[in-house]
Design an enzyme around this catalytic site. Structure first.
Site, mmCIF file in Angstrom:
data_model
loop_
_atom_site.group_PDB
_atom_site.id
_atom_site.type_symbol
_atom_site.label_atom_id
_atom_site.label_comp_id
_atom_site.label_asym_id
_atom_site.label_seq_id
_atom_site.Cartn_x
_atom_site.Cartn_y
_atom_site.Cartn_z
ATOM 1 C CE LYS A 76 -4.165 -1.960 2.049
ATOM 2 N NZ LYS A 76 -5.241 -1.829 3.029
ATOM 3 C CG ASP A 112 -8.154 0.464 3.031
ATOM 4 O OD1 ASP A 112 -8.958 -0.365 2.577
ATOM 5 O OD2 ASP A 112 -6.917 0.336 2.945
ATOM 6 N N GLY A 138 -1.290 0.143 14.052
ATOM 7 C CA GLY A 138 -0.816 -0.418 12.780
ATOM 8 C C GLY A 138 -1.494 0.305 11.618
ATOM 9 N N GLY A 139 -1.488 -0.317 10.451
ATOM 10 C CA GLY A 139 -2.041 0.308 9.250
ATOM 11 C C GLY A 139 -3.522 0.651 9.385
ATOM 12 C CB ALA A 140 -6.421 -1.308 10.555
ATOM 13 C CE1 TYR A 235 -12.946 -8.470 6.605
ATOM 14 C CE2 TYR A 235 -14.085 -10.574 6.431
ATOM 15 C CZ TYR A 235 -13.084 -9.718 6.021
ATOM 16 O OH TYR A 235 -12.226 -10.112 5.041
HETATM 17 P P1 ATR Z 1 -2.688 -3.751 10.462
HETATM 18 O O1 ATR Z 1 -1.852 -3.147 9.374
HETATM 19 O O2 ATR Z 1 -3.683 -4.746 9.965
HETATM 20 O O3 ATR Z 1 -3.281 -2.734 11.349
HETATM 21 P P2 ATR Z 1 -0.330 -4.333 12.043
HETATM 22 O O4 ATR Z 1 0.382 -3.209 11.392
HETATM 23 O O5 ATR Z 1 0.376 -5.641 12.178
HETATM 24 O O6 ATR Z 1 -1.688 -4.671 11.301
HETATM 25 O O7 ATR Z 1 -0.818 -3.822 13.489
HETATM 26 C C1 ATR Z 1 -1.379 -4.680 14.424
HETATM 27 C C2 ATR Z 1 -1.783 -3.895 15.669
HETATM 28 O O8 ATR Z 1 -2.293 -4.825 16.617
HETATM 29 C C3 ATR Z 1 -0.632 -3.170 16.347
HETATM 30 O O9 ATR Z 1 -1.124 -1.989 16.934
HETATM 31 C C4 ATR Z 1 -0.213 -4.169 17.432
HETATM 32 O O10 ATR Z 1 0.401 -3.594 18.559
HETATM 33 P P3 ATR Z 1 2.010 -3.302 18.555
HETATM 34 O O11 ATR Z 1 2.188 -2.052 17.769
HETATM 35 O O12 ATR Z 1 2.353 -3.139 19.988
HETATM 36 O O13 ATR Z 1 2.649 -4.514 17.923
HETATM 37 C C5 ATR Z 1 -1.555 -4.707 17.843
HETATM 38 N N1 ATR Z 1 -1.437 -6.021 18.477
HETATM 39 C C6 ATR Z 1 -1.185 -7.202 17.866
HETATM 40 N N2 ATR Z 1 -1.156 -8.193 18.767
HETATM 41 C C7 ATR Z 1 -1.379 -7.618 19.995
HETATM 42 C C8 ATR Z 1 -1.484 -8.108 21.317
HETATM 43 N N3 ATR Z 1 -1.390 -9.416 21.592
HETATM 44 N N4 ATR Z 1 -1.740 -7.230 22.314
HETATM 45 C C9 ATR Z 1 -1.860 -5.909 22.068
HETATM 46 N N5 ATR Z 1 -1.783 -5.380 20.820
HETATM 47 C C10 ATR Z 1 -1.544 -6.214 19.806
#
Ligand code: ATR
Length: 294
Positions: A76, A112, A138-140, A235
């Site tokens: 992206k 998005d 993260g991205g979302a 979802y």
């Molecule tokens: P996306 O692009 O789909 O948003 P991502 O960039 O991998 O996916 O981001 C995942 C998010 O979920 C991040 O905010 C991550 O927190 P960190 O920045 O601390 O890694 C969060 N996340 C994933 N697993 C987690 C967990 N077990 N507890 C708390 N936050 C979690």
């Protein structure tokens, strides 16, 4: 208009999805159903693009007269340098998920964000003047934070396990909109916000995603007492642990299927220069629900 006979011929236009992986996408179902419903001679297919091949994929698509593309992880941001031009909002966020054919290449958009907004509007969720908690960075979560700031949210708190990532997103959004309304917090720091005020909470982490359906980033009931509306970008499952906790505490809760649907509809509208009637959007929504066994 429903087209009874639907076949590929010399006039068929092609749209698709580029990413890696693309195998589990629901986008072909959305776009092919829309095309069929409208009687439009268009097909949509996923393309698995290997690392290092994104430039060739975009150039090749243009050479093949591909009408439009969706872009998913991990491309992206990387795709941007291969575009002819970019929409303002997509440029601000630095992420593109939709490419629309122009005379010289493709223009990049971010549906998005517009799709999330349309999904929220369809559930009558307001952003303007609201105080909003975003879980994740993260991205979302970034997309959600950009949307909230662009729609005039009063205050946005980004709560994340890794505070540095939340700080990075907050800084970026504040800079992009010349505002100071976005703040970063550690997850447990919601307690510092004080009770008595209710928030819109957007769940933008991957926690709770199938098959880990019993998980949520925050399990404490105290947090959910602060939430009047919970919007989970996940979802699958339809009712996440986050959503159950919001509902148990008396709030209303929504899942992310409409976001998926409307980001697709927004892309389809850009490619074809049309507006999909709300009635067709709802019919598609029910088709998606059915396909997921609901
Ligand atoms: P996306 O692009 O789909 O948003 P991502 O960039 O991998 O996916 O981001 C995942 C998010 O979920 C991040 O905010 C991550 O927190 P960190 O920045 O601390 O890694 C969060 N996340 C994933 N697993 C987690 C967990 N077990 N507890 C708390 N936050 C979690």
């Amino acid at each position: 208009m429903q087209q009874e006979e639907w076949q590929i011929d010399g006039y068929t236009r092609l749209c698709g999805l580029i990413g890696n992986p693309v195998e589990h996408t629901m986008s072909p179902m959305i776009h092919n159903a829309l095309a069929k419903r409208e009687g439009r001679n268009l097909v949509y297919v996923p393309f698995h693009v290997e690392k290092g091949q994104i430039r060739q994929a975009v150039k090749g698509a243009f050479a093949l007269n591909v009408l439009g593309l969706n872009v998913t992880v991990p491309y992206k941001s990387e795709v941007i340098e291969h575009l002819d031009c970019i929409d303002d909002m997509a440029e601000k966020i630095g992420a593109v998920n939709t490419l629309v054919r122009t005379n010289n290449g493709y223009k990049g958009y971010n549906t998005d964000i517009t799709g999330l907004y349309r999904a929220m509007c369809s559930e009558k969720i307001r952003l303007e003047g609201e105080e909003i908690l975003i879980l994740g960075a993260g991205g979302a979560a970034r997309a959600a934070a950009f949307l909230c700031a662009s729609k005039g949210a009063k205050k946005v708190y980004i709560l994340n396990r890794t505070i540095e990532k939340a700080e990075g997103v907050a800084e970026e959004v504040n800079e992009a909109f010349q505002t100071g309304c976005v703040s970063a917090m550690c997850i447990g720091d919601y307690k510092k916000l004080g009770t008595g005020r209710k928030y819109l909470a957007i769940q933008a982490t991957s926690v709770g995603l199938y098959p880990d359906t019993e998980k949520a980033v925050i399990l404490e009931r105290e947090f959910y007492g602060m939430v009047h509306t919970g919007f989970d970008l996940i979802y699958k499952p339809f009712c996440t642990k986050f959503m159950s906790l919001v509902k148990e505490a008396g709030g209303q809760a929504f899942h992310g299927l409409k976001m998926l649907l409307y980001q697709g509809i927004e892309a389809y509208e850009l490619w074809n220069g049309i507006k999909v009637p709300e009635e067709d959007a709802l019919a598609l929504y029910h088709m998606l629900l059915e396909s997921m066994g609901c």
